[in-house]
Scaffold this active site. Structure first.
Site, mmCIF file in Angstrom:
data_model
loop_
_atom_site.group_PDB
_atom_site.id
_atom_site.type_symbol
_atom_site.label_atom_id
_atom_site.label_comp_id
_atom_site.label_asym_id
_atom_site.label_seq_id
_atom_site.Cartn_x
_atom_site.Cartn_y
_atom_site.Cartn_z
ATOM 1 N N ASP A 762 1.993 -9.151 7.815
ATOM 2 C CA ASP A 762 2.715 -7.907 7.599
ATOM 3 C C ASP A 762 4.208 -8.227 7.619
ATOM 4 O O ASP A 762 4.677 -9.004 8.447
ATOM 5 C CB ASP A 762 2.372 -6.904 8.708
ATOM 6 N N ASN A 770 13.687 -0.987 2.928
ATOM 7 C CA ASN A 770 13.698 0.149 1.978
ATOM 8 C C ASN A 770 14.843 1.111 2.283
ATOM 9 O O ASN A 770 15.520 1.606 1.369
ATOM 10 C CB ASN A 770 12.360 0.897 2.037
ATOM 11 N N ASP A 779 10.499 -3.326 -3.511
ATOM 12 C CA ASP A 779 9.471 -3.762 -4.478
ATOM 13 C C ASP A 779 9.684 -5.214 -4.877
ATOM 14 O O ASP A 779 8.714 -5.979 -5.025
ATOM 15 C CB ASP A 779 9.512 -2.876 -5.722
ATOM 16 N N GLU A 805 3.001 -3.005 2.900
ATOM 17 C CA GLU A 805 3.599 -4.323 3.061
ATOM 18 C C GLU A 805 2.643 -5.287 3.765
ATOM 19 O O GLU A 805 3.065 -6.331 4.264
ATOM 20 C CB GLU A 805 4.904 -4.226 3.861
#
Length: 880
Positions: A762, A770, A779, A805
């Site tokens: 992760d 973000n 992205d 993620e």
């Protein structure tokens, strides 16, 4: 006795003794100097022979294993400015030559070291992780070879090890890719000298050379020499310097004057009633002509010890003899004649004798031996009496008849004889001696007695046998190579100087018949239609001072045509004469097979090629129709390999899918299941086509490869599969693929006697990425991470976007340690990867190993718990 006469004879005695002792000592000094010179010559020959044997080994390894097309291509790749290509070339080069390097160790070759043209260290096989340092100014031989593109052999101190280095330029058609060093450590040279000479041996090297060239952390391998303050000794050669050598050099008064001259010198020492000779052999960097150190050899010398004891004995005898002579002359004048007669006999014996002397009385049949002869046979001097018959019992049985016949024949012919034969010593050991004899006859011609000498030559014979053994061993290596190895002059007749026995198997003519063109020249068996072209091609290459490779025909001893490939280069022999050295390979079977195969594959509807994995040897009509080329020459002018035509698409096989451990694209495809051997190539009209690839061996070096067009069904299938099983953003597999494939993956792993590993990872602080940099950057991080992971995992490992993620990797593993090792590798790579537009990215990992009795969901839950633990313990770690 009158006092005046006593003083007179005392003065005569002192004067004669002084002169006699001076002459005796002068002769001893001459003998000593001769023996010292002989020792220098013997050790120099031994040292040079050992060096030459390693040079021959290195040349054979270079010609047969390194100067090949595959290695040249890897060195070409190593010259790339791209770090990834460079590292890939280093790994491939290490993989390709690791077995060769291990076999080189059997011949005591310690180092294999590749360098780039700018003298950058590219790959040290003895320290593969230590590369990139520039050797300019440190390794002059490497710089010289890369600048002048000629081979060099010399001793030289390196950054890690010293030794004798044989450095060769790596050149292909005037393209210089760097150089390679094959070297043997001084440790092996010293051990070889110890074994050959049975002596104490040390190597000392100048301090300033070590301090200038050796890596700082490697200088611990050296220590201060006790022999001289300006020198170090190497700990790997000896933990402590020889105490014997230290004792002798301490007592030698001229060491300081001689050691730095760079010339060979030696001296003798009497130690515990044994005479030792200590020899300093200078070691030079022959390239720079720089004197760098000395090999110091100490060993007892029986011959010098014999002369020393003999000199003492003779001096005592001289004094006693003179005292007796003067006393006898004073007291009994009439005995003077008898003394002269005995003196004459003694002189005759001394003129003939070299070491031990003997005399045979024809009337009594008794033999008198000197003390030295008793010692040669291993007996206490004068411990028994001999007859001619008992003497013969000491001769080796197979030599006895020969010795007896020569002795009796020489008496009959009244000739002095000399013979070498074996004897049986008192301890039953065998020794070699040179025996000479001179017969004495009376005035009537009747045989009276024989005087002669016995010279022990065992050590000389044993040394000659050792030299012959080394020579025969090297010749045996050359003669067991299936290809023809040759060395010739550069004249029009291509006069052969050396050729191995493989020429008999290929041509039917014995190797000896070609040497110096005794029976025939090699050029005479070249096919008449090819002869002139071969001569011109070789001459052109020699004039341009480049290597050559040419295929042509020869006629064997029964007139059959044999196709051969000859590769060679110009060089110089030990005398400085220009020569050609090369290898000739029989390619008849390959040629004939290819001709037959061409006719068959030319009619195939699919694309069919013959290739050595790089160069296309033959292609059928379909190949030229599809790509739009007239012939192979036109294709090769634009491309190096058909693999250049593979379209880079992760759905298909392409060049970036080749792992560093795989030699080439063919080997890589052979490691794939048949259903995955699919490539995409564009036609002459730039339309992409999909091809199923089948690969078969034509011979060990050449493959037949068939490309069957499956475009109609493949592209439609791929479109459906991509939509169904791939994540749209990252192109990683999705849960749909997982659900449909996981059971097969587990079963396949179990069939291979393994288990299924699970890595759950992760991205740490992804929400902050973000929030701070925007979702577009987030992205890009996801897509970059997938590309990085796909590059690092194995072909059969499966990467799946598990959600957001979070990603999961399914892999084959034997144990949890296998899974942990891969996870740690991925964690480290992510941490050190540069992601665009953000400072850094890290991931946390949880891992588990699937057990046969559990469900895969239970295994994933275990990995998820470990991931949760990794997050709580500070992130960027792997928990198992």
């Amino acid at each position: 006795m009158h006092k005046k006469n006593i003083i007179k004879y005392v003065l005569i005695f002192i004067s004669l003794s002084a002169v006699a002792l001076f002459i005796s000592n002068y002769q001893y000094k001459n003998h000593e100097q001769e023996i010292l010179n002989q020792e220098k010559d013997l050790l120099s020959i031994t040292y040079n022979t050992i060096k030459k044997s390693y040079k021959i080994h290195s040349e054979i390894f270079f010609i047969t294993k390194i100067n090949t097309k595959d290695i040249l291509d890897l060195m070409k790749k190593a010259n790339s400015t791209e770090i990834d290509k460079k590292n890939s070339a280093r790994e491939e080069l290490y993989s390709s030559l690791s077995d060769t390097y291990n076999s080189m160790k059997l011949f005591k070759i310690k180092q294999l070291h590749f360098h780039l043209p700018d003298n950058e260290s590219f790959l040290r096989f003895h320290r593969p992780n230590r590369y990139g340092d520039n050797l300019t100014g440190i390794r002059d031989t490497v710089a010289y070879v890369n600048k002048h593109k000629v081979p060099v052999s010399s001793f030289e101190e390196g950054r890690i090890y010293n030794g004798y280095r044989f450095i060769y330029p790596i050149i292909e058609e005037n393209r210089h890719y760097g150089s390679v060093e094959i070297s043997v450590s001084m440790h092996e040279i010293i051990q070889h000298i110890k074994n050959e000479t049975i002596s104490d041996v040390e190597f000392i090297i100048k301090k300033n050379i070590v301090q200038k060239k050796v890596f700082e952390d490697e200088k611990k391998n050296y220590a201060q020499s006790k022999i001289h303050k300006d020198y170090f000794y190497e700990k790997s050669i000896s933990n402590k310097e020889s105490a014997l050598i230290k004792t002798f050099t301490d007592s030698y008064p001229y060491l300081g004057n001689n050691i730095n001259k760079g010339s060979i010198f030696n001296f003798s020492t009497n130690y515990n009633n044994t005479i030792y000779i200590t020899t300093f052999i200078p070691v030079y960097n022959t390239h720079s002509r720089q004197y760098v150190g000395n090999i110091v050899i100490t060993r007892p010398n029986i011959s010098l010890e014999y002369h020393h004891k003999k000199n003492i004995f003779i001096n005592i005898i001289i004094i006693m003899f003179l005292a007796l002579l003067i006393y006898a002359y004073y007291r009994v004048e009439k005995k003077n004649q008898e003394l002269k007669k005995k003196n004459k006999t003694l002189n005759n014996i001394q003129d003939i004798a070299k070491l031990g002397s003997w005399e045979l009385n024809a009337k009594t049949n008794k033999i008198e031996w000197s003390d030295e002869v008793y010692k040669i046979f291993g007996f206490k001097p004068q411990s028994f009496e001999l007859t001619y018959e008992t003497f013969l019992e000491f001769i080796y049985p197979k030599d006895k008849i020969k010795v007896d016949e020569i002795f009796k024949k020489s008496i009959k012919l009244k000739e002095t004889y000399q013979i070498q034969h074996r004897i049986i010593k008192s301890d039953k050991s065998i020794a070699y001696v040179n025996q000479t004899g001179h017969h004495i006859y009376d005035q009537k011609g009747a045989y009276i007695y024989t005087i002669g000498t016995i010279h022990d030559v065992t050590s000389i014979i044993e040394y000659e046998n050792k030299i012959n053994f080394i020579k025969n061993e090297l010749e045996s290596i050359a003669n067991h190579i299936p290809d023809i190895l040759f060395r010739s002059k550069t004249d029009d007749a291509m006069t052969i100087l050396f050729v191995n026995n493989a020429i008999y198997k290929i041509t039917g003519y014995k190797a000896q018949s070609f040497i110096l063109n005794k029976v025939r020249s090699y050029r005479s068996i070249i096919h008449p239609q090819d002869r002139e072209n071969v001569y011109k091609e070789i001459k052109k290459a020699l004039i341009k001072n480049r290597d050559y490779s040419i295929e042509y025909r020869i006629l064997n001893s029964i007139g059959d045509v044999v196709w051969v490939r000859e590769s060679g280069k110009k060089g110089k022999n030990d005398e400085g004469m220009e020569i050609v050295e090369g290898i000739i390979t029989d390619i008849t079977h390959q040629k004939n097979s290819i001709d037959k195969l061409r006719k068959f594959i030319d009619i195939q509807d699919s694309i069919v090629i013959l290739t050595d994995t790089k160069k296309i040897i033959f292609a059928n009509k379909k190949f030229f129709d599809f790509f739009g080329y007239k012939n192979l020459k036109e294709f090769n002018n634009n491309h190096n390999c058909i693999c250049d035509m593979f379209i880079k698409d992760d759905t298909f096989f392409h060049l970036e899918k080749i792992s560093p451990k795989e030699k080439d694209w063919v080997k890589s495809m052979l490691n794939l299941p048949g259903r995955e051997r699919i490539v995409s190539m564009s036609s002459k009209n730039n339309n992409p086509h999909a091809f199923s690839v089948s690969i078969n061996n034509f011979d060990p070096q050449i493959y037949i490869i068939n490309f069957s067009d499956i475009s109609d069904t493949m592209f439609e299938k791929l479109q459906l599969e991509k939509k169904a099983t791939r994540d749209q953003l990252t192109k990683a597999y999705n849960r749909t693929y997982f659900d449909s494939s996981i059971e097969n993956i587990i079963k396949n792993n179990e069939k291979l006697n393994g288990k299924t590993g699970v890595i759950l990872l992760d991205i740490d602080y992804f929400k902050k990425i973000n929030d701070n940099y925007g979702h577009n950057t987030g992205d890009e991080v996801l897509k970059t991470l997938v590309k990085l992971l796909n590059r690092l995992i194995r072909k059969d490992d499966v990467l799946i976007r598990w959600g957001g993620e979070e990603f999961i990797i399914i892999l084959y593993a034997k144990s949890i340690e296998n899974v942990l090792k891969l996870a740690e590798k991925l964690r480290y790579a992510i941490e050190h990867h540069r992601f665009a537009n953000i400072p850094s990215v890290t991931c946390s990992f949880g891992i588990a190993l699937h057990n046969y009795n559990d469900t895969i969901e239970e295994t994933i839950n275990k990995a998820d718990q470990k991931l949760y633990e990794a997050k709580n313990r500070g992130k960027n770690i792997v928990v198992s």
